[in-house]
Motif scaffolding. Structure first.
Motif, PDB file in Angstrom:
ATOM      1  N   PHE A   1      -5.793  -0.570   3.020  1.00 25.75           N
ATOM      2  CA  PHE A   1      -4.932   0.605   3.188  1.00 25.75           C
ATOM      3  C   PHE A   1      -4.899   1.512   1.956  1.00 25.75           C
ATOM      4  O   PHE A   1      -4.995   2.731   2.063  1.00 25.75           O
ATOM      5  N   ASN A   2      -4.742   0.910   0.764  1.00 26.00           N
ATOM      6  CA  ASN A   2      -4.401   1.773  -0.369  1.00 26.00           C
ATOM      7  C   ASN A   2      -5.564   2.539  -0.955  1.00 26.00           C
ATOM      8  O   ASN A   2      -5.358   3.492  -1.706  1.00 26.00           O
ATOM      9  N   ASP A   3      -6.808   2.172  -0.596  1.00 29.38           N
ATOM     10  CA  ASP A   3      -7.916   2.998  -1.059  1.00 29.38           C
ATOM     11  C   ASP A   3      -7.910   4.364  -0.385  1.00 29.38           C
ATOM     12  O   ASP A   3      -8.459   5.325  -0.921  1.00 29.38           O
ATOM     13  N   GLY A   4      -7.303   4.454   0.784  1.00 33.78           N
ATOM     14  CA  GLY A   4      -7.126   5.765   1.409  1.00 33.78           C
ATOM     15  C   GLY A   4      -5.778   6.368   1.090  1.00 33.78           C
ATOM     16  O   GLY A   4      -5.639   7.591   0.939  1.00 33.78           O
ATOM     17  N   ALA A   5      -4.768   5.505   0.961  1.00 34.44           N
ATOM     18  CA  ALA A   5      -3.416   6.000   0.697  1.00 34.44           C
ATOM     19  C   ALA A   5      -3.267   6.602  -0.690  1.00 34.44           C
ATOM     20  O   ALA A   5      -2.309   7.333  -0.966  1.00 34.44           O
ATOM     21  N   ALA A   6      -4.208   6.325  -1.592  1.00 35.35           N
ATOM     22  CA  ALA A   6      -4.158   6.924  -2.933  1.00 35.35           C
ATOM     23  C   ALA A   6      -4.602   8.381  -2.929  1.00 35.35           C
ATOM     24  O   ALA A   6      -4.301   9.128  -3.864  1.00 35.35           O
ATOM     25  N   PHE A   7      -5.319   8.790  -1.895  1.00 40.76           N
ATOM     26  CA  PHE A   7      -5.878  10.138  -1.867  1.00 40.76           C
ATOM     27  C   PHE A   7      -4.827  11.247  -2.002  1.00 40.76           C
ATOM     28  O   PHE A   7      -5.047  12.233  -2.729  1.00 40.76           O
ATOM     29  N   PRO A   8      -3.675  11.156  -1.324  1.00 35.16           N
ATOM     30  CA  PRO A   8      -2.680  12.232  -1.492  1.00 35.16           C
ATOM     31  C   PRO A   8      -2.259  12.414  -2.947  1.00 35.16           C
ATOM     32  O   PRO A   8      -2.020  13.552  -3.387  1.00 35.16           O
ATOM     33  N   PHE A   9      -2.186  11.325  -3.705  1.00 34.76           N
ATOM     34  CA  PHE A   9      -1.772  11.440  -5.105  1.00 34.76           C
ATOM     35  C   PHE A   9      -2.897  12.031  -5.974  1.00 34.76           C
ATOM     36  O   PHE A   9      -2.622  12.723  -6.954  1.00 34.76           O
ATOM     37  N   VAL A  10      -4.144  11.745  -5.597  1.00 35.92           N
ATOM     38  CA  VAL A  10      -5.260  12.401  -6.274  1.00 35.92           C
ATOM     39  C   VAL A  10      -5.173  13.906  -6.070  1.00 35.92           C
ATOM     40  O   VAL A  10      -5.333  14.691  -7.022  1.00 35.92           O
ATOM     41  N   MET A  11      -4.908  14.323  -4.830  1.00 32.42           N
ATOM     42  CA  MET A  11      -4.800  15.752  -4.536  1.00 32.42           C
ATOM     43  C   MET A  11      -3.583  16.370  -5.226  1.00 32.42           C
ATOM     44  O   MET A  11      -3.624  17.529  -5.670  1.00 32.42           O
ATOM     45  N   LEU A  12      -2.503  15.603  -5.351  1.00 29.48           N
ATOM     46  CA  LEU A  12      -1.313  16.099  -6.058  1.00 29.48           C
ATOM     47  C   LEU A  12      -1.635  16.328  -7.532  1.00 29.48           C
ATOM     48  O   LEU A  12      -1.269  17.369  -8.104  1.00 29.48           O
ATOM     49  N   GLY A  13      -2.321  15.360  -8.148  1.00 27.30           N
ATOM     50  CA  GLY A  13      -2.686  15.527  -9.550  1.00 27.30           C
ATOM     51  C   GLY A  13      -3.595  16.724  -9.759  1.00 27.30           C
ATOM     52  O   GLY A  13      -3.397  17.523 -10.686  1.00 27.30           O
ATOM     53  N   LEU A  14      -4.605  16.880  -8.883  1.00 24.48           N
ATOM     54  CA  LEU A  14      -5.494  18.031  -8.987  1.00 24.48           C
ATOM     55  C   LEU A  14      -4.737  19.337  -8.774  1.00 24.48           C
ATOM     56  O   LEU A  14      -4.995  20.340  -9.442  1.00 24.48           O
ATOM     57  N   GLY A  15      -3.787  19.309  -7.837  1.00 27.88           N
ATOM     58  CA  GLY A  15      -3.005  20.513  -7.581  1.00 27.88           C
ATOM     59  C   GLY A  15      -2.160  20.920  -8.764  1.00 27.88           C
ATOM     60  O   GLY A  15      -2.061  22.113  -9.101  1.00 27.88           O
ATOM     61  N   LEU A  16      -1.541  19.962  -9.422  1.00 33.03           N
ATOM     62  CA  LEU A  16      -0.720  20.266 -10.593  1.00 33.03           C
ATOM     63  C   LEU A  16      -1.565  20.740 -11.769  1.00 33.03           C
ATOM     64  O   LEU A  16      -1.047  21.387 -12.683  1.00 33.03           O
ATOM     65  N   LEU A  17      -2.859  20.435 -11.732  1.00 32.17           N
ATOM     66  CA  LEU A  17      -3.775  20.944 -12.754  1.00 32.17           C
ATOM     67  C   LEU A  17      -4.387  22.286 -12.352  1.00 32.17           C
ATOM     68  O   LEU A  17      -5.223  22.837 -13.065  1.00 32.17           O
TER      69      LEU A  17
ATOM     70  N   ALA B   1       0.806  -1.221   0.000  1.00 33.89           N
ATOM     71  CA  ALA B   1       0.000   0.000   0.000  1.00 33.89           C
ATOM     72  C   ALA B   1       0.838   1.270   0.000  1.00 33.89           C
ATOM     73  O   ALA B   1       0.288   2.361  -0.175  1.00 33.89           O
ATOM     74  N   THR B   2       2.136   1.144   0.197  1.00 32.90           N
ATOM     75  CA  THR B   2       3.003   2.333   0.197  1.00 32.90           C
ATOM     76  C   THR B   2       3.983   2.269  -0.977  1.00 32.90           C
ATOM     77  O   THR B   2       3.838   2.990  -1.964  1.00 32.90           O
ATOM     78  N   ILE B   3       4.948   1.381  -0.892  1.00 36.74           N
ATOM     79  CA  ILE B   3       5.972   1.298  -1.934  1.00 36.74           C
ATOM     80  C   ILE B   3       5.364   0.922  -3.277  1.00 36.74           C
ATOM     81  O   ILE B   3       5.530   1.624  -4.278  1.00 36.74           O
TER      82      ILE B   3
END
Length: 440
Positions: A161-177, A96-98
């Motif tokens: 775990f990873n259904d929540g751990a993916a959220f930071p990357f969703v926010m990163l993608g939205l932020g870069l857009l 869920a991390t690496i």
């Protein structure tokens, strides 16, 4: 579609699934495949009874998918009775991390190089498709709370775990857009979207799961109260962890999973190392109300009842959502890009990410191969995409991302559904042979 006809379709589907469950278990098919076919048949590509635009109705789809995923995550947590001090937990945490981080950026690389997407849209695509699905992966998850098989345990924990751990990357993608504030040098993203939201979500769920579990057991043992309310307990704990997590700006998915884990951990603390199945069998031998307040088996009875109710809700939600996904397939991407993109995600990115994440672990080669293969995509990916739509994604990238995500989910439902029964039966037989050899 006439309102009465909805009941006819739903009634026929649920009745057929109930009658055919035993038959399906013997075939290389999954219930998700049949739900998908039903959705395809009643959707725009079929007879057109169910027509829904995923962009216009993104808000509704976001809520529906979120409810089903949260219930599934809570149930997944309740299934895992292994103590957190057990070394087996290292495997799902690694996945869920690496492995998930590598999957996000592996898919993002495909998006930038192969699809010509800007970095933000490519990372968002990776974040949407990276998490494995707790709803559709039930056939490869633990079979009981005391199931400690490394493969099933790892896949269950990873999906939790990873259904929540993916959220930071969703926010990163939205932020870069330009759709979310990342802060100077990604400072706000690291502090709020990663550290606070992840750790806070886990802490909220753990605290509420433990607190509610102890309170209910105390009321039943000492005061003979709070009996016969396990369905309300399940819904209440899920809603409470979800609501509190959102109010303080943390990830509700992680909170729901942690609440299930904590409630199960509280049962184990009270019941001891005695296998949950044995305790629950004892619990069901007597009258429900008497057993529910028994000093010895009250915790196990509570956990068993809550898990059973949660799984029933999860299955009903899965029927509705997979049928809906089938109806949405008219928006799938059937272009040349999809012909190479989907196999690359399932056959290259996922396996490489798993093998790197599992490097140096105690898993066998066979287990690593199966961990790499069973990266099931499903309802969680639909939720993240609808979340992005409601947060402003509706632009030139929306149709491409929607098409690729739906195509990947459909492919996953088909290929993983066809392979799960024969592969898991072979794995079970192989495990039994190895266990007999080990025992002399």
């Amino acid at each position: 579609m006439p309102f009465a006809l909805w009941f006819v379709v739903a009634g026929l589907l649920l009745t057929l699934m109930a009658l055919g469950k035993t038959t399906l278990s013997r075939l290389p098919l999954s219930t998700a495949q049949l739900y998908l076919l039903v959705g395809l048949g009643i959707g725009p590509l079929g007879i057109g009874l169910l027509v829904i635009d995923p962009v216009d109705e993104a808000g509704v789809l976001e809520v529906l998918t979120e409810i089903v995923v949260i219930l599934s995550l809570f149930a997944a947590g309740l299934k895992l009775r292994t103590p957190l001090s057990d070394g087996r937990w290292k495997l799902p945490v690694r996945l869920a991390t690496i492995s998930m981080t590598l999957t996000v950026f592996g898919i993002a690389a495909l998006g930038v190089v192969g699809l010509g997407l800007p970095l933000g849209a490519a990372i968002l695509l990776g974040a949407v498709l990276a998490p494995t699905d707790p709803v559709l992966a039930s056939d490869v998850q633990v079979e009981s709370p005391d199931d400690t098989d490394r493969l099933r345990f790892s896949l269950t924990g990873e999906a939790g775990f990873n259904d929540g751990a993916a959220f930071p990357f969703v926010m990163l993608g939205l932020g870069l857009l330009g759709l979310h504030d990342l802060g100077t040098g990604l400072g706000r993203w690291l502090a709020v979207d990663v550290a606070w939201a992840v750790l806070g979500g886990l802490a909220v769920g753990a605290a509420l799961g433990m607190g509610v579990g102890r309170l209910v057991v105390h009321l039943r043992r000492v005061h003979k109260e709070a009996v016969g309310t396990d369905d309300f307990l399940a819904l209440g704990l899920v809603a409470l962890s979800y609501g509190v997590a959102l109010l303080i700006g943390t990830y509700a998915f992680l909170a729901a999973f942690a609440a299930g884990l904590a409630l199960r951990a509280e049962e184990r603390r009270e019941s001891g190392d005695e296998p949950a199945e044995d305790v629950e069998t004892m619990a069901h031998e007597g009258a429900a109300e008497e057993v529910a307040v028994d000093d010895h088996v009250a915790p196990a009875y509570m956990a068993s009842a809550v898990l059973g109710f949660s799984e029933q809700l999860e299955r009903i939600g899965a029927v509705a959502l997979v049928v809906l996904v089938g109806a949405l397939l008219h928006r799938a991407e059937w272009s040349v890009d999809a012909l190479w993109f989907v196999p690359a995600v399932l056959l290259v990115v996922r396996p490489l990410a798993v093998w790197v994440g599992m490097f140096g672990s105690s898993t066998s080669g066979v287990q690593r191969h199966l961990l790499a293969w069973f990266g099931v995509r499903g309802i969680g990916s639909v939720y993240y995409l609808m979340f992005a739509e409601t947060h402003g994604l509706n632009d030139g990238f929306s149709d491409l991302l929607l098409g690729l995500v739906l195509t990947t989910i459909a492919a996953s439902v088909v290929v993983h559904g066809l392979s799960v029964t024969p592969i898991m039966r072979w794995y079970a037989r192989r495990s039994e042979v190895e266990e007999r050899k080990a025992n002399g």
